[in-house]
Design a protein around this motif. Structure first.
Motif, PDB file in Angstrom:
ATOM      1  N   UNK A  72      -4.549-101.254  39.184  1.00  0.00           N
ATOM      2  CA  UNK A  72      -5.723-102.125  38.948  1.00  0.00           C
ATOM      3  C   UNK A  72      -7.022-101.399  39.259  1.00  0.00           C
ATOM      4  N   UNK A  73      -7.007-100.634  40.373  1.00  0.00           N
ATOM      5  CA  UNK A  73      -8.214 -99.884  40.732  1.00  0.00           C
ATOM      6  C   UNK A  73      -8.536 -98.827  39.685  1.00  0.00           C
ATOM      7  N   UNK A  74      -7.505 -98.171  39.149  1.00  0.00           N
ATOM      8  CA  UNK A  74      -7.742 -97.148  38.114  1.00  0.00           C
ATOM      9  C   UNK A  74      -8.318 -97.775  36.855  1.00  0.00           C
ATOM     10  N   UNK A  75      -7.801 -98.924  36.440  1.00  0.00           N
ATOM     11  CA  UNK A  75      -8.350 -99.621  35.261  1.00  0.00           C
ATOM     12  C   UNK A  75      -9.802-100.022  35.488  1.00  0.00           C
ATOM     13  N   UNK A  76     -10.078-100.493  36.678  1.00  0.00           N
ATOM     14  CA  UNK A  76     -11.429-100.948  36.971  1.00  0.00           C
ATOM     15  C   UNK A  76     -12.430 -99.796  36.905  1.00  0.00           C
ATOM     16  N   UNK A 131     -16.660 -96.729  33.927  1.00  0.00           N
ATOM     17  CA  UNK A 131     -17.127 -95.446  33.371  1.00  0.00           C
ATOM     18  C   UNK A 131     -17.482 -95.572  31.895  1.00  0.00           C
ATOM     19  N   UNK A 132     -16.768 -96.367  31.112  1.00  0.00           N
ATOM     20  CA  UNK A 132     -17.005 -96.499  29.674  1.00  0.00           C
ATOM     21  C   UNK A 132     -17.750 -97.772  29.326  1.00  0.00           C
ATOM     22  N   UNK A 133     -18.378 -98.426  30.288  1.00  0.00           N
ATOM     23  CA  UNK A 133     -19.216 -99.611  30.064  1.00  0.00           C
ATOM     24  C   UNK A 133     -18.461-100.710  29.344  1.00  0.00           C
ATOM     25  N   UNK A 134     -17.219-100.902  29.676  1.00  0.00           N
ATOM     26  CA  UNK A 134     -16.454-101.977  29.078  1.00  0.00           C
ATOM     27  C   UNK A 134     -16.401-103.145  30.045  1.00  0.00           C
ATOM     28  N   UNK A 135     -16.332-104.328  29.538  1.00  0.00           N
ATOM     29  CA  UNK A 135     -16.297-105.525  30.372  1.00  0.00           C
ATOM     30  C   UNK A 135     -14.895-105.674  30.944  1.00  0.00           C
ATOM     31  N   UNK A 136     -14.785-105.839  32.251  1.00  0.00           N
ATOM     32  CA  UNK A 136     -13.494-106.000  32.916  1.00  0.00           C
ATOM     33  C   UNK A 136     -13.287-107.446  33.301  1.00  0.00           C
ATOM     34  N   UNK A 195      -9.345-113.405  44.595  1.00  0.00           N
ATOM     35  CA  UNK A 195      -8.605-113.084  45.810  1.00  0.00           C
ATOM     36  C   UNK A 195      -7.459-114.072  45.953  1.00  0.00           C
ATOM     37  N   UNK A 196      -6.254-113.543  45.951  1.00  0.00           N
ATOM     38  CA  UNK A 196      -5.075-114.409  46.076  1.00  0.00           C
ATOM     39  C   UNK A 196      -4.998-115.005  47.470  1.00  0.00           C
ATOM     40  N   UNK A 197      -4.344-116.123  47.615  1.00  0.00           N
ATOM     41  CA  UNK A 197      -4.249-116.756  48.947  1.00  0.00           C
ATOM     42  C   UNK A 197      -3.623-115.855  49.982  1.00  0.00           C
ATOM     43  N   UNK A 198      -2.749-114.939  49.575  1.00  0.00           N
ATOM     44  CA  UNK A 198      -2.094-114.074  50.543  1.00  0.00           C
ATOM     45  C   UNK A 198      -2.921-112.856  50.920  1.00  0.00           C
ATOM     46  N   UNK A 199      -4.200-112.831  50.475  1.00  0.00           N
ATOM     47  CA  UNK A 199      -5.076-111.714  50.806  1.00  0.00           C
ATOM     48  C   UNK A 199      -4.962-110.560  49.872  1.00  0.00           C
ATOM     49  N   UNK A 200      -4.035-110.586  48.884  1.00  0.00           N
ATOM     50  CA  UNK A 200      -3.853-109.504  47.917  1.00  0.00           C
ATOM     51  C   UNK A 200      -4.768-109.719  46.727  1.00  0.00           C
ATOM     52  N   UNK A 201      -5.324-108.605  46.252  1.00  0.00           N
ATOM     53  CA  UNK A 201      -6.132-108.686  45.018  1.00  0.00           C
ATOM     54  C   UNK A 201      -5.212-108.812  43.837  1.00  0.00           C
ATOM     55  N   UNK A 202      -5.558-109.649  42.891  1.00  0.00           N
ATOM     56  CA  UNK A 202      -4.780-109.801  41.658  1.00  0.00           C
ATOM     57  C   UNK A 202      -5.721-109.895  40.476  1.00  0.00           C
ATOM     58  N   UNK A 203      -5.286-109.432  39.309  1.00  0.00           N
ATOM     59  CA  UNK A 203      -6.095-109.467  38.086  1.00  0.00           C
ATOM     60  C   UNK A 203      -5.892-110.810  37.421  1.00  0.00           C
ATOM     61  N   UNK A 214     -18.285-114.279  37.467  1.00  0.00           N
ATOM     62  CA  UNK A 214     -18.872-112.948  37.299  1.00  0.00           C
ATOM     63  C   UNK A 214     -17.895-111.847  37.602  1.00  0.00           C
ATOM     64  N   UNK A 215     -18.159-110.668  37.085  1.00  0.00           N
ATOM     65  CA  UNK A 215     -17.311-109.494  37.275  1.00  0.00           C
ATOM     66  C   UNK A 215     -17.521-108.930  38.675  1.00  0.00           C
ATOM     67  N   UNK A 216     -16.449-108.601  39.295  1.00  0.00           N
ATOM     68  CA  UNK A 216     -16.508-108.008  40.639  1.00  0.00           C
ATOM     69  C   UNK A 216     -15.988-106.592  40.572  1.00  0.00           C
ATOM     70  N   UNK A 217     -16.743-105.657  41.022  1.00  0.00           N
ATOM     71  CA  UNK A 217     -16.361-104.249  40.956  1.00  0.00           C
ATOM     72  C   UNK A 217     -16.316-103.651  42.348  1.00  0.00           C
ATOM     73  N   UNK A 218     -15.401-102.693  42.509  1.00  0.00           N
ATOM     74  CA  UNK A 218     -15.315-101.976  43.782  1.00  0.00           C
ATOM     75  C   UNK A 218     -16.344-100.872  43.844  1.00  0.00           C
TER      76      UNK A 218
END
Length: 393
Positions: free
Chosen positions: A19-23, A28-33, A38-46, A53-57
């Protein structure tokens, strides 16, 4: 249980790495992600969420850079580039064309004159010997001598139009226009006559005729017979093959035009596409604008014939009836016989010779030609010649 727990952690870490690599690639290529939740278990999910709004690392500066880049999109593949830049070129051409049309509309004739080669090529087309002179005028032979020869033109106009034809109305209107100009240089006396289907010429008079002359390629023609470079007769013909059924403006323009040639006038202008001059000796695609003579025509007539004196409007009466020939003396009869001999050539068809010495051989010679008109001349000898002005259909 521990092995299963370790396997779940490994799968979760691998998913987060992907997921981080896709983001990063999207940034880098100005594409909309897609938006990140944030999942209830604290894990990030797509999760697809178009309303959030878009959230970026990354650091705040990296996030600002990604946001700026995401506002501008540039084509990357060949097809997109072609459509992008091709559209800009077409838009520029459209704007340029509209600007040119506005310029032509606002500045009118001045633009047409710039586009007309005659206005910026020196000597075009008058410098070409094979073309003759544009706007050449001819003069009627004066009946008087001395100072009276410059006292205006007094001319008989013979009405040989078909009885009941609307051409009679157009002729009367044109005769009135030509005979009541300012300055006043001509006095025209209309005379009716027994209809002559052959439209034979009469000395010292202009005869006006109409008929269905067939597919001759001309709608109007004026023929003049000259003796020592002076007009001694004129024939104005209207071809109903092309003009019958046309509007009044076209007929009025043609009648006024051919009568003007009969008086000796050349053309005011031969460009059909420029601004109309407002007189019937100007070529036009809009006859409703050029149905009558104007001051410039009358001034030219005054230059040719002088101004009429006070008694010029006294109606002149010929001493005999018929076709208006004056046979009062033996000398007059001899002149009439000589005239009839050369006037007979007016009825012969125009056949332009390819010989260079056609003028000396007594054959037709093309003086000048445009898309809508032709001028021919034929030398007959003994000082006589014919000149014909043709208004093509």
């Amino acid at each position: 249980e521990q092995e299963l727990h370790d396997a779940e952690i490994a799968v979760r870490l691998a998913r987060e790495d992907r997921a981080a690599a896709h983001e990063r690639a999207y940034a880098d290529f100005s594409l909309i992600t897609p938006a990140r939740n944030i999942a209830p278990n604290g894990m990030d999910s797509i999760v697809e969420s178009p309303s959030r709004p878009i959230r970026q690392r990354g650091s705040p500066s990296q996030r600002r850079k990604g946001a700026d880049e995401s506002t501008v999109s540039y084509p990357e593949d060949c097809r997109s580039k072609t459509m992008h830049y091709g559209g800009r070129v077409l838009l520029s051409l459209l704007i340029g064309g509209i600007t040119f049309l506005i310029y032509v509309t606002v500045f009118g004739r001045r633009t047409s004159d710039v586009l007309d080669p005659a206005s910026w090529l020196s000597g075009y087309p008058e410098s070409d010997p094979s073309m003759g002179s544009v706007g050449q005028h001819n003069v009627w032979k004066p009946n008087n001598k001395g100072n009276e020869a410059r006292s205006g033109l007094k001319l008989q106009v013979l009405n040989n139009l078909v009885l009941g034809s609307d051409w009679n109305e157009h002729m009367e209107s044109s005769i009135y226009d030509w005979g009541h100009g300012t300055p006043d240089a001509v006095a025209l006396n209309i005379r009716s006559m027994t209809h002559d289907p052959d439209c034979r010429a009469v000395r010292r008079a202009m005869k006006v005729c109409n008929a269905n002359y067939g597919a001759t390629d001309w709608r109007g023609v004026n023929q003049i017979l000259l003796q020592d470079d002076h007009i001694i007769t004129s024939l104005a013909k209207m071809n109903d093959y092309y003009l019958e059924g046309t509007n009044k403006a076209q007929k009025q323009y043609t009648m006024c035009h051919e009568l003007g040639h009969g008086l000796g006038l050349g053309h005011s202008d031969e460009n059909f596409h420029n601004k109309d001059l407002g007189n019937c000796m100007d070529y036009t695609e809009r006859p409703q604008n050029n149905m009558h003579p104007d001051t410039s025509n009358f001034e030219t007539l005054e230059e040719l014939y002088g101004n009429l004196n006070d008694n010029v409007r006294t109606e002149q009466r010929l001493r005999n009836g018929g076709d208006g020939r004056l046979l009062s003396t033996k000398e007059e009869r001899l002149l009439e016989e000589e005239f009839e001999k050369y006037a007979a050539y007016l009825s012969e068809p125009i056949e332009v010779s390819s010989k260079r010495n056609a003028q000396s051989d007594g054959e037709w010679r093309l003086l000048h030609q445009t898309d809508t008109a032709e001028y021919h001349e034929r030398e007959l000898g003994n000082g006589y010649s014919i000149r014909t002005s043709i208004l093509l259909s």
